[in-house]
Motif scaffolding. Structure first.
Motif, PDB file in Angstrom:
ATOM      1  N   ASN A   9       0.804  -1.229   0.000  1.00 25.84           N
ATOM      2  CA  ASN A   9       0.000   0.000   0.000  1.00 25.84           C
ATOM      3  C   ASN A   9       0.834   1.275   0.000  1.00 25.84           C
ATOM      4  O   ASN A   9       0.373   2.314   0.487  1.00 25.84           O
ATOM      5  CB  ASN A   9      -0.966   0.009   1.191  1.00 25.84           C
ATOM      6  CG  ASN A   9      -1.928  -1.167   1.169  1.00 25.84           C
ATOM      7  OD1 ASN A   9      -2.606  -1.391   0.171  1.00 25.84           O
ATOM      8  ND2 ASN A   9      -1.972  -1.912   2.258  1.00 25.84           N
ATOM      9  N   VAL A  36      -0.978   3.986  -1.774  1.00 26.26           N
ATOM     10  CA  VAL A  36      -2.162   4.440  -1.032  1.00 26.26           C
ATOM     11  C   VAL A  36      -1.748   5.422   0.055  1.00 26.26           C
ATOM     12  O   VAL A  36      -2.369   6.477   0.240  1.00 26.26           O
ATOM     13  CB  VAL A  36      -2.917   3.241  -0.412  1.00 26.26           C
ATOM     14  CG1 VAL A  36      -4.086   3.722   0.446  1.00 26.26           C
ATOM     15  CG2 VAL A  36      -3.413   2.304  -1.509  1.00 26.26           C
ATOM     16  N   VAL A  37      -0.674   5.096   0.776  1.00 21.53           N
ATOM     17  CA  VAL A  37      -0.223   5.947   1.877  1.00 21.53           C
ATOM     18  C   VAL A  37       0.305   7.276   1.349  1.00 21.53           C
ATOM     19  O   VAL A  37      -0.028   8.346   1.894  1.00 21.53           O
ATOM     20  CB  VAL A  37       0.845   5.230   2.719  1.00 21.53           C
ATOM     21  CG1 VAL A  37       1.391   6.175   3.793  1.00 21.53           C
ATOM     22  CG2 VAL A  37       0.263   3.991   3.372  1.00 21.53           C
ATOM     23  N   LYS A  93      -0.436   8.825  -1.364  1.00 21.64           N
ATOM     24  CA  LYS A  93      -1.577   9.623  -1.842  1.00 21.64           C
ATOM     25  C   LYS A  93      -2.365  10.174  -0.662  1.00 21.64           C
ATOM     26  O   LYS A  93      -2.822  11.331  -0.694  1.00 21.64           O
ATOM     27  CB  LYS A  93      -2.474   8.740  -2.720  1.00 21.64           C
ATOM     28  CG  LYS A  93      -3.697   9.446  -3.308  1.00 21.64           C
ATOM     29  CD  LYS A  93      -3.306  10.406  -4.416  1.00 21.64           C
ATOM     30  CE  LYS A  93      -4.499  10.812  -5.280  1.00 21.64           C
ATOM     31  NZ  LYS A  93      -5.640  11.349  -4.544  1.00 21.64           N
ATOM     32  N   TYR A  94      -2.516   9.389   0.384  1.00 28.20           N
ATOM     33  CA  TYR A  94      -3.211   9.862   1.585  1.00 28.20           C
ATOM     34  C   TYR A  94      -2.469  11.045   2.201  1.00 28.20           C
ATOM     35  O   TYR A  94      -3.091  12.020   2.654  1.00 28.20           O
ATOM     36  CB  TYR A  94      -3.347   8.736   2.608  1.00 28.20           C
ATOM     37  CG  TYR A  94      -3.891   9.188   3.944  1.00 28.20           C
ATOM     38  CD1 TYR A  94      -5.238   9.485   4.099  1.00 28.20           C
ATOM     39  CD2 TYR A  94      -3.053   9.346   5.037  1.00 28.20           C
ATOM     40  CE1 TYR A  94      -5.740   9.918   5.322  1.00 28.20           C
ATOM     41  CE2 TYR A  94      -3.536   9.774   6.263  1.00 28.20           C
ATOM     42  CZ  TYR A  94      -4.886  10.062   6.390  1.00 28.20           C
ATOM     43  OH  TYR A  94      -5.378  10.499   7.611  1.00 28.20           O
ATOM     44  N   ASP A 109      -3.037  14.137  -0.036  1.00 27.10           N
ATOM     45  CA  ASP A 109      -4.446  14.538   0.082  1.00 27.10           C
ATOM     46  C   ASP A 109      -4.697  15.227   1.421  1.00 27.10           C
ATOM     47  O   ASP A 109      -5.436  16.223   1.496  1.00 27.10           O
ATOM     48  CB  ASP A 109      -5.371  13.323  -0.052  1.00 27.10           C
ATOM     49  CG  ASP A 109      -5.489  12.826  -1.483  1.00 27.10           C
ATOM     50  OD1 ASP A 109      -5.034  13.540  -2.402  1.00 27.10           O
ATOM     51  OD2 ASP A 109      -6.042  11.726  -1.682  1.00 27.10           O
ATOM     52  N   SER A 110      -4.089  14.709   2.478  1.00 23.18           N
ATOM     53  CA  SER A 110      -4.258  15.304   3.810  1.00 23.18           C
ATOM     54  C   SER A 110      -3.615  16.686   3.877  1.00 23.18           C
ATOM     55  O   SER A 110      -4.160  17.608   4.503  1.00 23.18           O
ATOM     56  CB  SER A 110      -3.650  14.385   4.881  1.00 23.18           C
ATOM     57  OG  SER A 110      -4.296  13.136   4.906  1.00 23.18           O
ATOM     58  N   ILE A 121      -1.037  13.099  10.765  1.00 22.96           N
ATOM     59  CA  ILE A 121      -1.199  12.271   9.566  1.00 22.96           C
ATOM     60  C   ILE A 121      -0.482  10.935   9.756  1.00 22.96           C
ATOM     61  O   ILE A 121      -1.014   9.865   9.443  1.00 22.96           O
ATOM     62  CB  ILE A 121      -0.639  13.013   8.328  1.00 22.96           C
ATOM     63  CG1 ILE A 121      -1.485  14.250   8.013  1.00 22.96           C
ATOM     64  CG2 ILE A 121      -0.587  12.080   7.116  1.00 22.96           C
ATOM     65  CD1 ILE A 121      -0.880  15.154   6.952  1.00 22.96           C
ATOM     66  N   LYS A 147      -2.336   8.581  12.096  1.00 24.90           N
ATOM     67  CA  LYS A 147      -3.520   7.971  11.461  1.00 24.90           C
ATOM     68  C   LYS A 147      -3.116   6.819  10.554  1.00 24.90           C
ATOM     69  O   LYS A 147      -3.818   5.805  10.476  1.00 24.90           O
ATOM     70  CB  LYS A 147      -4.294   9.039  10.693  1.00 24.90           C
ATOM     71  CG  LYS A 147      -5.036  10.012  11.607  1.00 24.90           C
ATOM     72  CD  LYS A 147      -5.752  11.092  10.816  1.00 24.90           C
ATOM     73  CE  LYS A 147      -6.489  12.044  11.762  1.00 24.90           C
ATOM     74  NZ  LYS A 147      -7.124  13.162  11.042  1.00 24.90           N
ATOM     75  N   VAL A 148      -1.970   6.971   9.864  1.00 26.39           N
ATOM     76  CA  VAL A 148      -1.464   5.858   9.049  1.00 26.39           C
ATOM     77  C   VAL A 148      -1.063   4.695   9.948  1.00 26.39           C
ATOM     78  O   VAL A 148      -1.331   3.522   9.635  1.00 26.39           O
ATOM     79  CB  VAL A 148      -0.266   6.319   8.185  1.00 26.39           C
ATOM     80  CG1 VAL A 148       0.371   5.128   7.461  1.00 26.39           C
ATOM     81  CG2 VAL A 148      -0.705   7.379   7.180  1.00 26.39           C
ATOM     82  N   GLU A 195      -4.003   2.709  11.081  1.00 27.17           N
ATOM     83  CA  GLU A 195      -4.600   1.902  10.017  1.00 27.17           C
ATOM     84  C   GLU A 195      -3.752   0.672   9.678  1.00 27.17           C
ATOM     85  O   GLU A 195      -4.286  -0.416   9.460  1.00 27.17           O
ATOM     86  CB  GLU A 195      -4.759   2.761   8.751  1.00 27.17           C
ATOM     87  CG  GLU A 195      -5.324   2.039   7.552  1.00 27.17           C
ATOM     88  CD  GLU A 195      -6.790   1.675   7.714  1.00 27.17           C
ATOM     89  OE1 GLU A 195      -7.231   0.740   7.024  1.00 27.17           O
ATOM     90  OE2 GLU A 195      -7.481   2.323   8.530  1.00 27.17           O
TER      91      GLU A 195
END
Length: 298
Positions: free
Chosen positions: A99, A102-103, A105-106, A109-110, A132, A135-136, A139
């Motif tokens: 991922n 995904v991370v 991009k997160y 985006d954040s 941030i 939060k990762v 998850e």
């Protein structure tokens, strides 16, 4: 050939007057244009320090030999630059973990959602990055992560924030300087070896050398940041990039790929071409944001 003697005398006079008027107009225009250029040049020199430094920004975002593009970039709205400065960031998903794309991009985006950022609030901005990261962590519990480098330019000053081993590079007077140190094992080992009087060359032989000791996705990460803003100068070049760029073009060779009369777009094209021509069979994804500081009347 024309025989002007065949023309009536009044026609010859009219032609001479017209030619004289044309010559006078041309000379007058040339003098006015030359005067204007001289005055503009004198004004620019006299008021150069009063002209604002502005950011000329460009980027490239390329996939190397990986299956996925795990780099992600962010550039703040340029129409808000006068009020809020320019904020740019590059996040690189950690290789070997799931991922990564995904991370990263997160992360960007954040950063977008939290814009604008106060320039003089370094601790608050670092806290946003830490949040941030946490939060990762919640998850993925260290099962995924990313690096982050972020630069905030306001007028002729900059702050930066860094996690991991991506790059914040300043090129000034034909010399490239890495502004952030890499948060990996090799940096830690070199420091410890040097303190213990051990040859630091041995640090590069350790298989953990490139492993990260801090990153987005670590719990309560330690964000590297400027304690006070750094002064920028005209023609300074900032390169905010993933390590895929410097893996192919080492820091001490970056300037060989840049023409200093280029704008940011030209520099970005030159760097992208420089990485491509290395034809590295294990080329990582490579992305960079280029900022060139220029003077402007605006």
């Amino acid at each position: 050939m024309y025989d002007f003697s065949l023309l009536p005398e009044d026609s010859i006079v009219a032609i001479c007057v017209a030619l004289a008027l044309f010559a006078f107009s041309f000379i007058s225009f040339s003098i006015i244009l030359l005067y204007s250029l001289i005055k503009t040049n004198i004004y620019t020199k006299q008021h150069k320090d009063k002209l604002k430094l502005v950011c000329d920004v460009a980027y490239f975002h390329e996939r190397g030999k990986r299956d996925n593009q795990e780099d992600s970039i962010y550039i703040s709205p340029m129409d808000k630059a006068e009020d809020n400065g320019v904020v740019v960031a590059c996040s690189d998903g950690m290789g070997g973990l799931l991922n990564g794309e995904v991370v990263s991009k997160y992360v960007t985006d954040s950063l977008t959602e939290n814009y604008p950022y106060k320039f003089d609030a370094q601790d608050d901005n670092a806290a946003v990055i830490t949040d941030i990261s946490n939060k990762v962590y919640e998850e993925y519990h260290l099962g995924a992560g990313a690096t982050l480098v972020m630069v905030h330019v306001y007028d002729d000053y900059m702050n930066f924030y860094s996690l991991g081993d991506s790059n914040i590079i300043l090129i000034r007077n034909n010399h490239a300087t890495l502004l952030n140190y890499k948060q990996n094992y090799i940096t830690l080992m070199i420091r410890k070896f040097a303190e213990g009087g051990i040859d630091t060359v041995d640090a590069y032989k350790d298989t953990r050398a490139k492993g990260l000791i801090d990153f987005v996705g670590n719990h309560n990460c330690h964000v590297l940041k400027t304690s006070k803003p750094l002064r920028l100068m005209e023609n300074d070049i900032l390169i905010i990039s993933s390590d895929g760029v410097t893996d192919s073009i080492p820091l001490n060779r970056l300037v060989n790929h840049i023409h200093f009369d280029q704008n940011a777009s030209g520099i970005a094209r030159s760097l992208k071409y420089g990485v491509k021509t290395k034809r590295n069979p294990r080329q990582d994804n490579y992305s960079a944001i280029v900022i060139k500081m220029t003077r402007s009347f605006v």
